[in-house]
Design a protein around this motif. Structure first.
Motif, PDB file in Angstrom:
ATOM      1  N   PRO A 131      -6.629  10.907   7.138  1.00 13.75           N
ATOM      2  CA  PRO A 131      -7.018  11.099   8.551  1.00 13.75           C
ATOM      3  C   PRO A 131      -8.213  10.236   8.955  1.00 13.75           C
ATOM      4  CG  PRO A 131      -6.688  13.202   7.463  1.00 13.75           C
ATOM      5  CD  PRO A 131      -6.601  12.157   6.388  1.00 13.75           C
ATOM      6  N   ASP A 132      -9.144   9.978   8.004  1.00 11.60           N
ATOM      7  CA  ASP A 132     -10.297   9.173   8.393  1.00 11.60           C
ATOM      8  C   ASP A 132      -9.971   7.685   8.390  1.00 11.60           C
ATOM      9  OD1 ASP A 132      -9.923   9.452   5.672  1.00 11.60           O
ATOM     10  OD2 ASP A 132     -11.983   8.814   5.224  1.00 11.60           O
ATOM     11  N   VAL A 133      -8.844   7.319   7.834  1.00  7.38           N
ATOM     12  CA  VAL A 133      -8.446   5.913   7.812  1.00  7.38           C
ATOM     13  C   VAL A 133      -7.696   5.552   9.089  1.00  7.38           C
ATOM     14  CG1 VAL A 133      -6.984   4.229   6.622  1.00  7.38           C
ATOM     15  CG2 VAL A 133      -8.390   5.819   5.312  1.00  7.38           C
ATOM     16  N   LEU A 134      -6.932   6.531   9.567  1.00 11.33           N
ATOM     17  CA  LEU A 134      -5.999   6.291  10.669  1.00 11.33           C
ATOM     18  C   LEU A 134      -6.629   5.551  11.854  1.00 11.33           C
ATOM     19  CD1 LEU A 134      -3.043   6.786  10.907  1.00 11.33           C
ATOM     20  CD2 LEU A 134      -3.517   9.044  11.847  1.00 11.33           C
ATOM     21  N   PRO A 135      -7.819   5.980  12.326  1.00  8.48           N
ATOM     22  CA  PRO A 135      -8.349   5.298  13.520  1.00  8.48           C
ATOM     23  C   PRO A 135      -8.774   3.850  13.242  1.00  8.48           C
ATOM     24  CG  PRO A 135      -9.541   7.339  13.068  1.00  8.48           C
ATOM     25  CD  PRO A 135      -8.682   7.066  11.889  1.00  8.48           C
ATOM     26  N   HIS A 136      -8.989   3.505  11.943  1.00  5.07           N
ATOM     27  CA  HIS A 136      -9.525   2.175  11.648  1.00  5.07           C
ATOM     28  C   HIS A 136      -8.490   1.244  11.044  1.00  5.07           C
ATOM     29  CE1 HIS A 136     -13.456   3.865  12.400  1.00  5.07           C
ATOM     30  NE2 HIS A 136     -13.165   4.869  11.573  1.00  5.07           N
ATOM     31  N   LYS A 165     -10.895  -1.916   4.656  1.00  2.00           N
ATOM     32  CA  LYS A 165     -10.306  -1.592   3.357  1.00  2.00           C
ATOM     33  C   LYS A 165     -10.131  -0.090   3.281  1.00  2.00           C
ATOM     34  CE  LYS A 165     -10.555  -5.633   1.038  1.00  2.00           C
ATOM     35  NZ  LYS A 165     -10.473  -6.531   2.218  1.00  2.00           N
ATOM     36  N   ALA A 166      -8.854   0.347   3.247  1.00  4.83           N
ATOM     37  CA  ALA A 166      -8.604   1.782   3.168  1.00  4.83           C
ATOM     38  C   ALA A 166      -9.055   2.299   1.814  1.00  4.83           C
ATOM     39  CB  ALA A 166      -7.126   2.073   3.383  1.00  4.83           C
ATOM     40  N   ASP A 167      -8.851   1.523   0.790  1.00  2.76           N
ATOM     41  CA  ASP A 167      -9.205   1.955  -0.554  1.00  2.76           C
ATOM     42  C   ASP A 167     -10.410   1.152  -0.993  1.00  2.76           C
ATOM     43  OD1 ASP A 167      -9.435   2.836  -3.070  1.00  2.76           O
ATOM     44  OD2 ASP A 167      -7.378   2.317  -3.697  1.00  2.76           O
ATOM     45  N   THR A 168     -11.589   1.780  -0.877  1.00  2.00           N
ATOM     46  CA  THR A 168     -12.816   1.036  -1.160  1.00  2.00           C
ATOM     47  C   THR A 168     -12.962   0.726  -2.643  1.00  2.00           C
ATOM     48  OG1 THR A 168     -13.896   3.176  -1.117  1.00  2.00           O
ATOM     49  CG2 THR A 168     -14.156   1.760   0.822  1.00  2.00           C
ATOM     50  N   ALA A 169     -12.265   1.520  -3.488  1.00  2.00           N
ATOM     51  CA  ALA A 169     -12.382   1.291  -4.932  1.00  2.00           C
ATOM     52  C   ALA A 169     -11.747  -0.053  -5.306  1.00  2.00           C
ATOM     53  CB  ALA A 169     -11.699   2.412  -5.710  1.00  2.00           C
ATOM     54  N   ARG A 170     -10.782  -0.457  -4.490  1.00  2.00           N
ATOM     55  CA  ARG A 170     -10.083  -1.709  -4.803  1.00  2.00           C
ATOM     56  C   ARG A 170     -10.761  -2.835  -4.036  1.00  2.00           C
ATOM     57  NH1 ARG A 170      -4.048  -1.271  -3.418  1.00  2.00           N
ATOM     58  NH2 ARG A 170      -4.969  -1.413  -1.370  1.00  2.00           N
ATOM     59  N   ALA A 171     -11.559  -3.589  -4.742  1.00  2.00           N
ATOM     60  CA  ALA A 171     -12.396  -4.586  -4.071  1.00  2.00           C
ATOM     61  C   ALA A 171     -11.550  -5.709  -3.480  1.00  2.00           C
ATOM     62  CB  ALA A 171     -13.395  -5.172  -5.056  1.00  2.00           C
ATOM     63  N   GLY A 199      -3.723  -9.022   0.468  1.00  2.00           N
ATOM     64  CA  GLY A 199      -3.733  -9.518   1.851  1.00  2.00           C
ATOM     65  C   GLY A 199      -5.072 -10.082   2.249  1.00  2.00           C
ATOM     66  N   SER A 200      -5.069 -10.684   3.435  1.00  2.00           N
ATOM     67  CA  SER A 200      -6.283 -11.261   3.966  1.00  2.00           C
ATOM     68  C   SER A 200      -7.172 -10.193   4.597  1.00  2.00           C
ATOM     69  CB  SER A 200      -5.936 -12.313   5.021  1.00  2.00           C
ATOM     70  OG  SER A 200      -5.314 -11.686   6.133  1.00  2.00           O
ATOM     71  N   GLY A 201      -6.598  -9.010   4.877  1.00  2.00           N
ATOM     72  CA  GLY A 201      -7.363  -7.983   5.599  1.00  2.00           C
ATOM     73  C   GLY A 201      -7.230  -8.150   7.090  1.00  2.00           C
ATOM     74  N   LEU A 202      -6.445  -9.110   7.527  1.00  2.00           N
ATOM     75  CA  LEU A 202      -6.274  -9.357   8.955  1.00  2.00           C
ATOM     76  C   LEU A 202      -4.851  -9.093   9.415  1.00  2.00           C
ATOM     77  CD1 LEU A 202      -8.263 -12.696   9.177  1.00  2.00           C
ATOM     78  CD2 LEU A 202      -8.947 -10.497  10.142  1.00  2.00           C
ATOM     79  N   HIS A 221       0.813  -1.224   0.000  1.00  2.00           N
ATOM     80  CA  HIS A 221       0.000   0.000   0.000  1.00  2.00           C
ATOM     81  C   HIS A 221       0.837   1.260   0.000  1.00  2.00           C
ATOM     82  CE1 HIS A 221      -3.496  -2.465   0.530  1.00  2.00           C
ATOM     83  NE2 HIS A 221      -3.020  -2.982   1.660  1.00  2.00           N
ATOM     84  N   GLY A 222       2.040   1.195   0.523  1.00  2.00           N
ATOM     85  CA  GLY A 222       2.866   2.391   0.585  1.00  2.00           C
ATOM     86  C   GLY A 222       3.749   2.480  -0.656  1.00  2.00           C
ATOM     87  N   GLY A 223       4.508   3.546  -0.706  1.00  2.00           N
ATOM     88  CA  GLY A 223       5.400   3.697  -1.839  1.00  2.00           C
ATOM     89  C   GLY A 223       6.826   3.400  -1.418  1.00  2.00           C
ATOM     90  N   PRO A 224       7.672   2.953  -2.306  1.00  2.00           N
ATOM     91  CA  PRO A 224       9.067   2.712  -1.991  1.00  2.00           C
ATOM     92  C   PRO A 224       9.780   4.040  -1.789  1.00  2.00           C
ATOM     93  CG  PRO A 224       8.669   2.415  -4.327  1.00  2.00           C
ATOM     94  CD  PRO A 224       7.356   2.695  -3.710  1.00  2.00           C
TER      95      PRO A 224
END
Lengths: 488, 174
Positions: free
Chosen positions: A420-425, A432-438, A442-445, A391-394
């Motif tokens: 900022p709205d992702v940080l707490p969750h 899923k931080a990026d809802t566009a990417r279904a 990863g497993s999400g866990l 998810h991050g960049g190199p």
């Protein structure tokens, strides 16, 4: 009640008497005082008026009787000697008589220069009636009785002439009696106030004890003791409140128990399902391994399908493994297998095993030993680094800092960072931080499991944004993780 | 009613009760029955104290209460007849009365006196001097003395020397 300034100050007054006990006390004392004042005051006034009236009536009767027994008047008009003589005969005891004829009066009258005879009394006496009045002479109350002695002839109705006779009757005895009455009234009032205070305290205790018990039960319930109950005394309104509280607490306990049961059932179900899936998955993995080998020989769509099946099966296996891991944490059955570990070596081994050594920069001081579960450390680092790579960049960078209270392992990337709205969750399961990417790799866990592992070590995993860009996940591990059940 | 108002009323009642109610307070005039009277036995003459008419009682022989009549008799002759009263009036105040500064303006020499009464209570007093020479105070003295000595008198007229004064009533009557 609160209308205008008077109302607000009244409520301020009532609020000032904050505690129920004080308010009860004030109310009882006010009640006691007002009742005592009313009863004692009315009694006092009645008794005083009775005493005064009896005294006055007796004095008036005595005076008229003495006048009736006066020797008959001789020559008229009376001379000064006769006035003095009449006054002398009418005086005696507490009474001093003053006899007035025209502007002459008997000598030796009390008052020492000041006329003891009130003007309005003299006016009333000249009307032709017996009249009396209480006045203060030098601060002492006296009764002044006045009357005319009218001279009539035996055969005539109209009086010929008359004297005015006044008698000054001291009221010292009556004043003393009345003062004693007042003393008794005051004593009664004082006793009433003391009684009121005692009763208020008694009543306050009766009311306040159940209230206090109720508050204690509420506090316990608020602190999470769902078994807290209040004792029910008697059948008054407070008992009703206690009963209602108990009913509420019982209902709450039942619902919470139900929810807990449902939740644990749900978790057990997930764990059971995950376990049940494991065996068929193992078989499927074996099959896909074979498929993988033959995939490049298969033409076109068949080869792509074989690769897809193989890939998805591996993902499913990872998901099931993660689910089983999470279930262990939820069930509290996750245990640490501690070992003395060179942290830098362990991290490098993790990166090497996943084939990330080239992609990830490291800044790891050598020779840092810590008591850790090496498998769990591996999971934490692997999850964080894989998350950063996905998810991050190199460049992704793993750093270790030795702190006085432990050590920090930071996994940082240079990507866009976390909104900022992702940080707490970010540690929520399947978030899923990026809802566009279904679908994601990863497993999400992964992050949830990483955090559970950090916590199992007595540490913490935190997420933050870096300056100028990128996200940083920091695992804080206390020096020497605690063995479960070993409070160090 | 707000709590404060109740409190204020309560405090006011307490203060009034505690401050105004204690001890023996002065009172207003309390009026009882009529004043006692005393029967006098004598002839009433009217002299002057300064210029004020003042009754003077000359005691007559008093009937002594007996076993038959324990109280004073209501009948009899408690006073001298008017002509004799006028004689006493002309004699002026005695020494004791003079000591109380009583004077008389009635001259001696009114006698002989004739007293006539009509049915309506008018009394005509005939005197032996010219009534125009009498001072108003002297006329008052005579009118009052006669009126007092003669029960049922309404007005008194003085006649003498071909002149009359009155009819008039005693200014002290009533």
């Amino acid at each position: 009640v609160t209308s205008g300034a008077a109302g607000s100050s009244a409520s301020r007054f009532l609020n000032g008497a904050r505690s129920l006990r004080t308010r009860l006390l004030v109310a009882f004392v006010l009640l006691g005082v007002s009742t005592a004042v009313l009863v004692a005051g009315v009694d006092y006034v009645q008794a005083r008026n009775e005493i005064l009236q009896r005294t006055q009536d007796a004095a008036v009767r005595a005076l008229t009787q003495r006048i009736d027994t006066l020797p008959l008047v001789g020559a008229w008009p009376p001379g000064q000697a006769e006035l003095d003589g009449i006054a002398g005969q009418l005086s005696g005891g507490e009474d001093t008589a003053i006899v007035v004829y025209g502007d002459r009066r008997s000598r030796g009258a009390p008052g020492q220069g000041r006329d003891p005879l009130p003007g309005e009394l003299r006016l009333a006496v000249r009307e032709g009636n017996v009249a009396w009045q209480r006045v203060l002479v030098q601060g002492h109350p006296v009764l002044v009785i006045g009357t005319q002695l009218r001279l009539v002839r035996a055969d005539r109705a109209a009086p010929v002439a008359g004297l005015e006779i006044y008698s000054v009757h001291g009221l010292a005895t009556e004043e003393h009696s009345i003062d004693q009455l007042a003393t008794w009234a005051w004593l009664t009032g004082a006793v009433a106030v003391v009684l009121a205070v005692l009763l208020a305290l008694l009543a306050g205790r009766g009311v306040l004890r159940p209230v206090r018990e109720l508050r204690r039960a509420t506090d316990r319930l608020g602190a999470g003791d769902l078994g807290a109950r209040a004792r029910v005394h008697g059948s008054d309104e407070l008992a009703d409140v206690a009963r209602t509280f108990n009913d509420t607490a019982a209902t709450l306990e039942r619902y919470v128990g139900e929810l807990r049961r449902l939740e644990s059932e749900a978790r057990r179900f997930v764990a059971d399902v995950s376990h049940e899936l494991r065996t068929p998955l193992a078989a499927m993995i074996a099959v896909t391994d074979v498929l993988d080998e033959d995939a490049q020989d298969l033409p076109g769509d068949a080869g792509r399908a074989a690769r897809l099946v193989s890939e998805e099966t591996r993902k499913l296996t990872r998901l099931v493994d993660d689910l089983i891991e999470v279930s262990r944490f939820d069930a509290g059955s996750a245990a640490l297998a501690l070992d003395e570990v060179d942290v830098a070596d362990a991290i490098r081994a993790t990166l090497r095993a996943r084939g990330w050594s080239d992609e990830v920069r490291t800044d790891l001081p050598d020779g840092v030993l810590a008591r850790l579960d090496p498998r769990r450390l591996d999971v934490v680092v692997a999850n964080l680094v894989s998350n950063a790579l996905r998810h991050g960049g190199p460049p992704v960078c793993v750093q270790m800092h030795v702190r006085p209270d432990g050590l920090d392992i930071e996994v940082a990337d240079s990507g866009p960072g976390l909104a900022p709205d992702v940080l707490p969750h970010v540690f929520d399961r399947f978030y899923k931080a990026d809802t566009a990417r279904a679908r994601s790799e990863g497993s999400g866990l992964g992050l949830a499991i990483a955090r559970e592992n950090a916590r199992l070590h007595g540490g913490e995993l935190t997420a933050a944004n870096r300056d100028p860009a990128g996200a940083a996940f920091t695992v804080h591990l206390p020096r020497g993780a605690r063995e479960p059940g070993d409070p160090r | 009613m707000t709590g404060r108002r109740v409190l204020a009323v309560l405090v006011a009642v307490l203060v009034v009760a505690l401050t105004a109610g204690c001890g023996v307070r002065p009172s207003g005039v309390i009026t009882g029955g009529p004043a006692p009277t005393r029967a006098v036995w004598g002839t009433v003459l009217y002299f002057l104290a300064g210029s004020t008419l003042t009754p003077v009682i000359r005691p007559t022989d008093r009937p002594v209460p007996t076993a038959d009549t324990p109280s004073l008799p209501a009948t009899g002759t408690p006073t001298l007849p008017p002509a004799e009263a006028l004689t006493l009036l002309q004699g002026g105040p005695d020494s004791e009365e003079q000591a109380q500064d009583l004077t008389s303006e009635v001259p001696a020499g009114l006698d002989p006196v004739t007293i006539t009464t009509d049915t309506s209570g008018g009394v005509d007093v005939g005197v032996s001097v010219d009534v125009t020479t009498l001072s108003p105070a002297a006329v008052d003295q005579v009118v009052c003395t006669v009126g007092d000595a003669l029960p049922g008198t309404a007005t008194v007229t003085l006649t003498g020397g071909a002149a009359t004064r009155g009819p008039q009533t005693c200014p002290l009557a009533g």
